[in-house]
Design a protein around this motif. Structure first.
Motif, PDB file in Angstrom:
ATOM      1  N   GLU A   1       0.833  -1.185   0.000  1.00  0.00           N
ATOM      2  CA  GLU A   1       0.000   0.000   0.000  1.00  0.00           C
ATOM      3  C   GLU A   1       0.882   1.254   0.000  1.00  0.00           C
ATOM      4  O   GLU A   1       1.860   1.364   0.730  1.00  0.00           O
ATOM      5  CB  GLU A   1      -0.919  -0.003   1.228  1.00  0.00           C
ATOM      6  CG  GLU A   1      -1.983  -1.110   1.178  1.00  0.00           C
ATOM      7  CD  GLU A   1      -2.925  -1.030   2.354  1.00  0.00           C
ATOM      8  OE1 GLU A   1      -2.698  -0.162   3.218  1.00  0.00           O
ATOM      9  OE2 GLU A   1      -3.878  -1.841   2.412  1.00  0.00           O
ATOM     10  N   ARG A   2       0.494   2.216  -0.816  1.00  0.00           N
ATOM     11  CA  ARG A   2       1.239   3.459  -0.927  1.00  0.00           C
ATOM     12  C   ARG A   2       0.267   4.619  -0.957  1.00  0.00           C
ATOM     13  O   ARG A   2      -0.931   4.451  -1.126  1.00  0.00           O
ATOM     14  CB  ARG A   2       2.099   3.459  -2.194  1.00  0.00           C
ATOM     15  CG  ARG A   2       3.132   2.343  -2.245  1.00  0.00           C
ATOM     16  CD  ARG A   2       3.857   2.355  -3.580  1.00  0.00           C
ATOM     17  NE  ARG A   2       4.781   1.235  -3.699  1.00  0.00           N
ATOM     18  CZ  ARG A   2       5.463   0.966  -4.792  1.00  0.00           C
ATOM     19  NH1 ARG A   2       5.338   1.715  -5.872  1.00  0.00           N
ATOM     20  NH2 ARG A   2       6.275  -0.067  -4.826  1.00  0.00           N
ATOM     21  N   LYS A   3       0.806   5.805  -0.822  1.00  0.00           N
ATOM     22  CA  LYS A   3      -0.029   6.988  -0.869  1.00  0.00           C
ATOM     23  C   LYS A   3      -0.348   7.336  -2.318  1.00  0.00           C
ATOM     24  O   LYS A   3       0.329   6.919  -3.246  1.00  0.00           O
ATOM     25  CB  LYS A   3       0.695   8.153  -0.185  1.00  0.00           C
ATOM     26  CG  LYS A   3       0.895   7.953   1.319  1.00  0.00           C
ATOM     27  CD  LYS A   3       1.581   9.162   1.926  1.00  0.00           C
ATOM     28  CE  LYS A   3       1.758   8.972   3.434  1.00  0.00           C
ATOM     29  NZ  LYS A   3       2.436  10.137   4.055  1.00  0.00           N
TER      30      LYS A   3
ATOM     31  N   SER B   1      -8.539  -4.458  -6.186  1.00  0.00           N
ATOM     32  CA  SER B   1      -8.205  -5.569  -7.082  1.00  0.00           C
ATOM     33  C   SER B   1      -6.737  -5.958  -6.969  1.00  0.00           C
ATOM     34  O   SER B   1      -6.388  -7.149  -7.003  1.00  0.00           O
ATOM     35  CB  SER B   1      -8.526  -5.181  -8.528  1.00  0.00           C
ATOM     36  OG  SER B   1      -7.774  -4.044  -8.923  1.00  0.00           O
ATOM     37  N   GLU B   2      -5.854  -4.963  -6.795  1.00  0.00           N
ATOM     38  CA  GLU B   2      -4.432  -5.261  -6.655  1.00  0.00           C
ATOM     39  C   GLU B   2      -4.133  -5.897  -5.302  1.00  0.00           C
ATOM     40  O   GLU B   2      -3.282  -6.780  -5.192  1.00  0.00           O
ATOM     41  CB  GLU B   2      -3.617  -3.965  -6.833  1.00  0.00           C
ATOM     42  CG  GLU B   2      -3.602  -3.442  -8.250  1.00  0.00           C
ATOM     43  CD  GLU B   2      -2.960  -4.421  -9.206  1.00  0.00           C
ATOM     44  OE1 GLU B   2      -1.795  -4.810  -8.977  1.00  0.00           O
ATOM     45  OE2 GLU B   2      -3.622  -4.828 -10.166  1.00  0.00           O
ATOM     46  N   ILE B   3      -4.819  -5.430  -4.249  1.00  0.00           N
ATOM     47  CA  ILE B   3      -4.646  -6.040  -2.934  1.00  0.00           C
ATOM     48  C   ILE B   3      -5.081  -7.499  -2.974  1.00  0.00           C
ATOM     49  O   ILE B   3      -4.426  -8.386  -2.417  1.00  0.00           O
ATOM     50  CB  ILE B   3      -5.445  -5.248  -1.873  1.00  0.00           C
ATOM     51  CG1 ILE B   3      -4.858  -3.837  -1.716  1.00  0.00           C
ATOM     52  CG2 ILE B   3      -5.429  -5.980  -0.539  1.00  0.00           C
ATOM     53  CD1 ILE B   3      -5.659  -2.937  -0.820  1.00  0.00           C
ATOM     54  N   ARG B   4      -6.199  -7.762  -3.647  1.00  0.00           N
ATOM     55  CA  ARG B   4      -6.666  -9.135  -3.780  1.00  0.00           C
ATOM     56  C   ARG B   4      -5.662  -9.980  -4.562  1.00  0.00           C
ATOM     57  O   ARG B   4      -5.419 -11.146  -4.228  1.00  0.00           O
ATOM     58  CB  ARG B   4      -8.020  -9.151  -4.482  1.00  0.00           C
ATOM     59  CG  ARG B   4      -8.653 -10.526  -4.630  1.00  0.00           C
ATOM     60  CD  ARG B   4      -9.897 -10.431  -5.494  1.00  0.00           C
ATOM     61  NE  ARG B   4     -10.904  -9.617  -4.870  1.00  0.00           N
ATOM     62  CZ  ARG B   4     -11.802 -10.070  -3.986  1.00  0.00           C
ATOM     63  NH1 ARG B   4     -11.787 -11.350  -3.651  1.00  0.00           N
ATOM     64  NH2 ARG B   4     -12.696  -9.266  -3.467  1.00  0.00           N
TER      65      ARG B   4
ATOM     66  N   LYS C   1      -1.534 -14.194  -4.559  1.00  0.00           N
ATOM     67  CA  LYS C   1      -0.162 -14.574  -4.887  1.00  0.00           C
ATOM     68  C   LYS C   1       0.574 -15.060  -3.650  1.00  0.00           C
ATOM     69  O   LYS C   1       1.319 -16.045  -3.695  1.00  0.00           O
ATOM     70  CB  LYS C   1       0.567 -13.384  -5.517  1.00  0.00           C
ATOM     71  CG  LYS C   1       1.946 -13.693  -6.045  1.00  0.00           C
ATOM     72  CD  LYS C   1       2.548 -12.484  -6.721  1.00  0.00           C
ATOM     73  CE  LYS C   1       3.938 -12.799  -7.261  1.00  0.00           C
ATOM     74  NZ  LYS C   1       4.534 -11.611  -7.930  1.00  0.00           N
ATOM     75  N   ALA C   2       0.370 -14.361  -2.503  1.00  0.00           N
ATOM     76  CA  ALA C   2       1.028 -14.760  -1.261  1.00  0.00           C
ATOM     77  C   ALA C   2       0.507 -16.112  -0.775  1.00  0.00           C
ATOM     78  O   ALA C   2       1.274 -16.952  -0.285  1.00  0.00           O
ATOM     79  CB  ALA C   2       0.811 -13.700  -0.193  1.00  0.00           C
TER      80      ALA C   2
END
Length: 311
Positions: free
Chosen positions: A15-17, A212-215, A220-221
């Motif tokens: 996560e980024r700003k 969607s990217e967090i999911r 992947k993890a």
């Protein structure tokens, strides 16, 4: 529990700003053009196509106007489904898919003059495609901007007003021009214009903070953790197989040694042997060789008898 903590830590690090600029202004331009095309077509169709469609279809004003009412109704009413899809698959994919759906709806309506086809192709298919495009164009700006979010959204939404002004002025020339075949040619051209939104959707590069990217990072993890958990099991299986092979080799060697010892005993006792293993060529002895040995022994005994007699 440990695997879950590892996954959470990986998600937190990604996560980024919001950049509040940079490529975000390209996203604003893409959203501006999407609003220009989508709202320009939606809010100008009643003025452009009402009378030509009434003549082509032979229907009254209310029946034809229902087409132009279904389009914005489905566009805004599909927001709940569009939210779920965008959270799952991202703004970029949904913009591309929505553009293709809307373009296919207008393309299908350009081939046949049928009121029910217009209801389905323009009202439902194109309306749902516009719903995906509309929400993705707004949500993508929210991901790229934090402090300048008001300015970015204001610029993007301006495309809606400019498109509503431009299309009623441009499209009548296309419809009335002989080579465009009236209403069908206008719908075909608008289908090509809508398909241009695919290019603007490709410019929406997803950020790590998008759901969607967090999911995707979580999946992947999880996959990596499962693979890592399976590795010790594979190593244990390999060790078991190795031990079994080693014990089998020892058993084979012991059996060979026993067979060889039995063979030596049989040779010593002047017996015919047939080795169990066909591979031990150096220790094979035929019956003929044994007979020669017996003849040599007999000759030696006769020779001893002759010597004793002479004495």
């Amino acid at each position: 529990m440990a695997m879950k903590n590892n996954i959470d830590s990986n998600v937190v690090t990604t996560e980024r700003k919001s950049p509040d600029g940079g490529w975000g202004w390209v996203i604003v331009f893409s959203s501006f053009m999407i609003h220009f095309i989508m709202d320009g077509i939606t809010y100008s169709m009643g003025d452009i196509y009402l009378h030509p469609m009434m003549e082509v279809l032979g229907r009254n004003r209310g029946t034809v106007s229902f087409i132009f009412g279904m389009l914005p109704a489905i566009t805004l009413g599909s927001g709940l489904f569009a939210t779920v899809l965008i959270n799952r698959h991202g703004c970029r994919k949904m913009t591309i898919i929505g553009s293709c759906l809307a373009a296919m709806g207008f393309l299908a309506s350009s081939f046949f003059a049928n009121i029910w086809l217009y209801y389905f192709a323009i009202g439902i298919v194109a309306g749902f495609g516009f719903g995906l495009i509309y929400l993705a164009a707004i949500a993508s700006i929210n991901f790229y901007f934090d402090k300048k979010i008001s300015r970015a959204l204001g610029i993007a939404v301006c495309g809606s007003g400019l498109g509503t002004m431009a299309f009623p002025w441009i499209m009548p020339y296309i419809i009335n021009y002989p080579m465009w075949f009236d209403v069908h040619g206008g719908l075909l051209n608008e289908s090509a214009i809508i398909f241009m939104c695919v290019v603007f959707g490709m410019l929406m590069i997803p950020l790590p903070k998008e759901p969607s990217e967090i999911r995707r990072v979580e999946n992947k993890a999880k996959t990596a953790a499962k693979r890592q958990a399976k590795k010790p099991i594979k190593n244990v299986n390999i060790m078991v197989d190795t031990n079994e092979q080693h014990s089998q080799l020892l058993t084979n060697q012991e059996s060979k040694q026993n067979n060889l010892a039995n063979g030596y005993d049989k040779v010593h006792n002047h017996q015919t042997i047939v080795p169990d293993s066909a591979d031990d060529e150096s220790f094979k002895m035929t019956t003929k060789d044994l007979e020669l040995l017996e003849n040599d022994d007999a000759t030696g005994e006769d020779h001893e008898k002759i010597i004793i007699t002479n004495d």
